[in-house]
Design an enzyme around this catalytic site. Structure first.
Site: not given
Length: 503
Positions: A384, A283
């Site tokens: 993402e 992340c």
């Protein structure tokens, strides 16, 4: 192939389930282990063991808990190489990245050894006449940690366990079913070499259905989670509705802003590392780069040149710089995103699909990929992907770049590459990113500071690690004391009993 067990009260038990989940070697595609989808009863047993262990563990002196944590840190260091290979094998990180995964579990363990100082409360004598008040930080009870696949050591054994148990709590870990082996091996060491009391840490593998027990069982006092935003929102809502403290670290789409006055080669080197490190499965990767138009052509050419030199290969080959992704399903998802970017109109500068590694033809490999001229309406630049894919957004200047970055719904990290102190300061002031880098591609702070994502990247009030982490795993207990002397014991007691004092 090994069939794994689950751990309750320091004992590894055979599950009664009829469903087992495969764990693969990401470099070969082979199934190397199976882990149980634990039954609801087995999850309940793990909670019970943690609850039973809590009274003695929470009342053990801070000094003794600290000594155990010091010893535990040394055990992890002693097994660094073994754990690194295991992490690389089940996940796909190259050996250096896997070693970093273990080191980032050791670092918060070192923070936990400072608990005698960090757990201290506040106090004052003579707050009002004859009354003293002190606040203590007390453990919560049984906590739950729900773990993602991408950091099998750092997240459960760095972000979750050290501060949780050092502050006197016990924990049930729900390990990631795709990458549980590193965490399981660490737990074996925790009891066999660490000699911790039974039940302080318990571990299950299961599906979402069984994991939901951790969100509703009244014995669980806090839930710490890392994973997707959709799941994080659900966990935050469900656990909070059941009176639990929650921290949910979720998705990201970190952006960099590269200005024309940057040191171009150093900036590209940092972006290569942050974008393609861990195959983009983190992340704090840097999958989007907003580049000032005046240098965009040079930037893209240099990025491509350097990306093409990366060696895609077996995770546990010391020469590999880009290992495989975690599974065939995830590999396909990344490839689908690359195609979606092309379909949306991005220019495919470097295509990492269909990479084959000799001798490892069944591995889950995706090579470095570059999509140029990504515009704001393209989903590939805002969602993402979690893979080694760089999206380049060309911008006119600082203001346009910042606007595009802050329009993203996620705000884990943000980075600027510039030699201008003015723009660096403006960026710090105005970016939405919770963790900010100035000529730093991966602005992850050390464990002594919180991992402080914002917006759709975090749900909760207290972040993992740092002072936030200590507060998350403790509750305040404020004690007010008054002792009667010959004068005061004969006085009447007022409504606020000494807490309010006026001339």
């Amino acid at each position: 192939m090994e069939r794994k067990k689950f751990c309750v009260n320091g004992e590894w038990r055979e599950s009664k389930t009829d469903k087992y989940m495969p764990v693969t070697d990401s470099s070969t595609g082979e199934v190397i282990a199976e882990v149980p989808c634990c039954t609801p009863e087995e999850v309940n047993d793990a909670i019970t063991a943690a609850q039973d262990a809590f009274p003695a563990w929470s009342q053990m002196s801070i000094a003794k808990r600290t000594q155990l944590m010091f010893n535990w840190r040394n055990i992890l260091v002693a097994h660094l190489d073994e754990l690194s290979v295991l992490c690389a094998k089940e996940l796909g990180k190259n050996l250096e990245e896997a070693k970093g995964d273990i080191l980032k579990a050791i670092e918060p363990t070192e923070l936990a050894t400072a608990i005698p100082a960090t757990i201290q409360g506040d106090g004052a004598m003579q707050v009002t006449t004859g009354f003293d008040t002190v606040t203590y930080r007390m453990p919560l009870g049984v906590c739950a940690g729900i773990v993602p696949f991408n950091f099998p050591a750092m997240i459960p054994w760095g972000w979750m366990v050290p501060l949780c148990i050092a502050t006197g709590n016990t924990i049930v870990l729900k390990a990631a079913s795709m990458t549980p082996l590193t965490s399981m091996r660490i737990l074996e060491l925790f009891y066999t070499e660490g000699h911790f009391p039974k039940g302080v840490v318990n571990l299950v593998t299961c599906s979402r259905n069984e994991a939901d027990i951790l969100l509703t069982d009244p014995r669980i006092k806090a839930v710490t989670f890392v994973g997707t935003t959709a799941v994080g929102k659900r966990i935050y809502s469900a656990a909070a509705a059941n009176g639990k403290r929650v921290q949910a670290q979720t998705e990201a789409k970190n952006h960099a802003l590269v200005l024309e006055d940057c040191d171009l080669e150093s900036s590209v080197n940092a972006i290569i590392n942050s974008t393609y490190g861990c195959a983009g499965m983190r992340c704090m990767a840097l999958p989007v780069v907003c580049v000032q138009e005046s240098i965009a052509d040079d930037f893209v050419a240099l990025l491509k040149k350097k990306a093409e030199t990366m060696k895609v290969g077996c995770a546990y080959d010391p020469e590999t710089t880009l290992g495989p992704v975690v599974s065939a399903k995830h590999q396909q998802s990344i490839c689908d995103w690359i195609q979606k970017g092309v379909d949306e109109g991005a220019e495919l500068v470097l295509d990492g699909r269909n990479v084959k590694v000799p001798g490892f033809e069944n591995g889950f490999f995706v090579g470095p990929t570059i999509l140029d001229k990504v515009t704001p309406e393209m989903t590939v630049g805002d969602r993402e992907i979690f893979g080694p894919v760089t999206c380049v957004k060309r911008v006119k200047d600082f203001d346009e770049g910042l606007k595009i970055m802050n329009a993203n719904p996620f705000a884990n990290g943000s980075v600027i590459f510039t030699q201008s102190g003015y723009y660096a300061r403006q960026f710090q002031l105005l970016t939405d990113g919770g963790m900010v880098g100035i000529n730093v591609g991966i602005p992850v702070p050390s464990a002594y500071f919180p991992f402080s994502g914002n917006k759709e990247s975090f749900f909760g009030d207290l972040h993992v690690l740092g002072k936030d982490g200590v507060k998350f795993f403790t509750r305040a207990k404020t004690v007010t004391t008054h002792w009667y002397d010959e004068h005061s014991k004969h006085q009447s007691v007022g409504t606020w009993e000494g807490s309010v004092e006026r001339d």
